[in-house]
Structure formats: C-alpha cells, structure tokens
Design an enzyme around this catalytic site. Sequence first.
Site, PDB file in Angstrom:
ATOM      1  N   ASP A   1       0.804  -1.249  -0.099  1.00 32.35           N
ATOM      2  CA  ASP A   1      -0.066  -0.046  -0.140  1.00 32.35           C
ATOM      3  C   ASP A   1       0.816   1.321   0.029  1.00 32.35           C
ATOM      4  O   ASP A   1       0.563   2.394  -0.733  1.00 32.35           O
ATOM      5  CB  ASP A   1      -0.907  -0.054   1.185  1.00 32.35           C
ATOM      6  CG  ASP A   1      -1.573  -1.338   1.445  1.00 32.35           C
ATOM      7  OD1 ASP A   1      -2.437  -1.773   0.719  1.00 32.35           O
ATOM      8  OD2 ASP A   1      -1.345  -2.094   2.442  1.00 32.35           O
TER       9      ASP A   1
ATOM     10  N   HIS B   1      -4.425  -3.154   6.533  1.00 27.86           N
ATOM     11  CA  HIS B   1      -4.413  -3.569   5.101  1.00 27.86           C
ATOM     12  C   HIS B   1      -5.731  -3.815   4.886  1.00 27.86           C
ATOM     13  O   HIS B   1      -5.954  -5.245   4.552  1.00 27.86           O
ATOM     14  CB  HIS B   1      -3.289  -4.831   4.899  1.00 27.86           C
ATOM     15  CG  HIS B   1      -3.298  -5.267   3.616  1.00 27.86           C
ATOM     16  ND1 HIS B   1      -2.931  -4.227   2.474  1.00 27.86           N
ATOM     17  CD2 HIS B   1      -3.849  -6.227   2.978  1.00 27.86           C
ATOM     18  CE1 HIS B   1      -3.085  -5.070   1.489  1.00 27.86           C
ATOM     19  NE2 HIS B   1      -3.639  -6.311   1.590  1.00 27.86           N
TER      20      HIS B   1
END
Length: 328
Positions: free
Chosen positions: A159, A187
């Site tokens: 990410d 996440h």
Amino acid sequence: MSTPVKVAVTGAAGQIGYSLLFRLASGALLGPDTPIELRLLEITPALKALEGVVMELDDCAFPTLAGVEIGDDATKVFDGVNLALLVGARPRGPGMERGDLLEANGGIFAPQGKALNEVAAEDIRVTVTGNPANTNALIAMSNAPDIPQSRFSALTRLDHNRAISQLAAKLGVPVTEITKMTIWGNHSATQYPDLFHAEVSGRNAAEAVGDQDWLANTFIPTVAKRGAAIIEARGSSSAASAASATIDHARTWLQGTPEGDWVSMSVVSDGSYGVAEGLISSFPVTVANGEWSIVQGLDIDDFSRGKIDASVAELAEEREAVKELGLI
Ligand code: NAI
C-alpha cells in the site's frame, strides 16, 4: 561467504510464492554476499506443485541459494529459521462471512505461531502477507508467547509503494523524490494513506498537490482499492508487486531506514496515536539495528484522525472476533 540465513516462506506454491522465491534466491533480500536457505511450507496437496517450483529454482543455478527444503509440517520447516514470510492464507470463498474467514485463518496462523515459538531461531522475525494480514499476525503473535512481540509484523508496504507511485505520477516526479509516506491502520479498504506528512523533494506533499478533492476522492480510494482494480484488469490478484513489497519490508527491517525517511509497517501498537495497545496496525516507522520504532510527535488533524480511527476500529472488531473464537 557467511553462514546461510534461513528464510521460511509459507504458501510457497502460490502466486506470490512464484515471484517471491526467485527474487529471494537471487539475492534481492540479503545481497550477493549472503547465502540464503529457503524453507518452504505448503499444504499436502500443493507439495507436488511446489516440487516443480523447486526444480525451477535449481535450474536457475543461483549462486546465493545455499539450499531448499520443503514440507507440510510447520515444526520441521520452521526449525531454526531467522525470518518467516507467512504468505499462505485461506482466501474468502463464496458466501463466506468475515467470522468464517477469521476462523479459517486462525486454523493456519495459530499453529504456525506455536511452531515458530517452539523451533525458530532466537533472532526470528515474522512478516505476515496472507490476508487478513494484520489480524493473522495478531493471531500468530498471540500464539508465540516466547518470541518478543516486536518480532511480528504485517505487510502494508505494498500500500505504501502504491501510494508513492500514485503521488509521483500525479506530480510528474520520480518515485525517489517521495519520502515519509505513511499508511495508517489496517491492510484493507479502510487503510489511510497520509499525504499530510509525506514529502516531495523535501516539500510537504499535501501542499505540493494543493488539491484536497483529489487527495480525498481520488488518491485515497485509488490506493485503498488498487488490489481490486488489479483483479479486475488481470483476472487474478496482485502477486509480483506483493512479492516485491514483502522483500522491501523484510529488507528494511534487516537493513534499516535511510536518514530522513521512514516506511509503513504494521506492528504491535504501544498506544501511539490513540491506536489501542496490542493491535497490529500500520504506522510510520524507522528501523535501526533490526529494531523498528514508531515515529513520534506527528500532528494529526481532524481529517486524518477520522480516517485513522475508522481503520483502527475495524482492527479492534477483528480482534474481538478472534478473541471470541478463542484464537488469541
Ligand atoms: P494463492 O492462493 O495463489 O496461494 C496461497 C498458497 O497458500 C496456496 O498455494 C495454498 O496451498 C497455500 N496455503 C494455504 N494454507 C496453507 C497453510 N496452512 N500452510 C502453508 N501454505 C498454505 O494466493 P497468493 O496470490 O499467493 O496470495 C497469498 C495471500 O497473500 C492471500 O491471502 C492474499 O490475499 C494475500 N495478499 C496480501 C497482500 C498484502 O499487501 N498484504 C497483497 C496481495 C495478496
């Protein structure tokens, strides 16, 4: 050459494994002077496919690959490992509720945590890539009472890398100009990629963008939903980029962060930034001598506070769910 570093990879016959193993073996993690021994764990039905992958590893004749062992017994495969990359996980099947998913993964990460606790090397470091990564890491950590909690982490580096790449593209600068990127929270789609502390060539990134609408309504959802966009385009989930981020994460943990920069890692909270203690949440961290520390003292405005709180609330719900299931 020095003694080989023993690196375990679970789910080694899967998609991410197919990219990860070759990069590990070629020296992408430890460099050209440190040999690596791979310990590959799979479920029994996947061992034959894994044998095929090992044949390919042999055929690469990597100078840094000192040995490969495979198996379906975590206690044997994890014996003496210095680093465990826990990639294999149970994906969400059709009609599967979140509770079922957490339970199925508890059945993987609780025994793997116990096995690491029993047989891993003193300096073991554990990174969970398999989803739901943060809560799977919490389960593994909670089942390994003799390993310091700081040795468990979950992957939010993908990410982080996605956020850097999106910002660099928006501003037309190389990715190397972007520093101090942060992913906060889980996440998952609730994660919060933060531009208010990131910098572009030393200048505040949110100011350099100067477009709150883009930041809130394009940047954040693009980063948070990138996994789904890749599935839509490729027909299967991100694998090479996930493998690459797993290596970035582990390399940073072993080698440290450069002066004046930090990375995003999901690590156990000490209560910093109002994140409930004990949750495995993504933070800005610096690393020195193999130990991470959460960057302290960042000002969090109301916009960021709301986003961080929402993602952390999801982590707290997941923790409650696995507690009720008796997994932690
Ligand atoms: P995959 O389905 O291709 O491979 C998973 C492998 O894990 C399979 O070979 C399976 O046999 C194995 N496995 C299942 N249970 C196991 C166990 N108990 N022990 C050892 N191996 C086991 O999946 P892929 O694409 O390689 O992804 C792996 C995981 O990584 C998924 O959970 C995925 O959602 C996650 N992921 C996480 C990302 C992140 O940024 N944190 C990014 C992309 C994927």
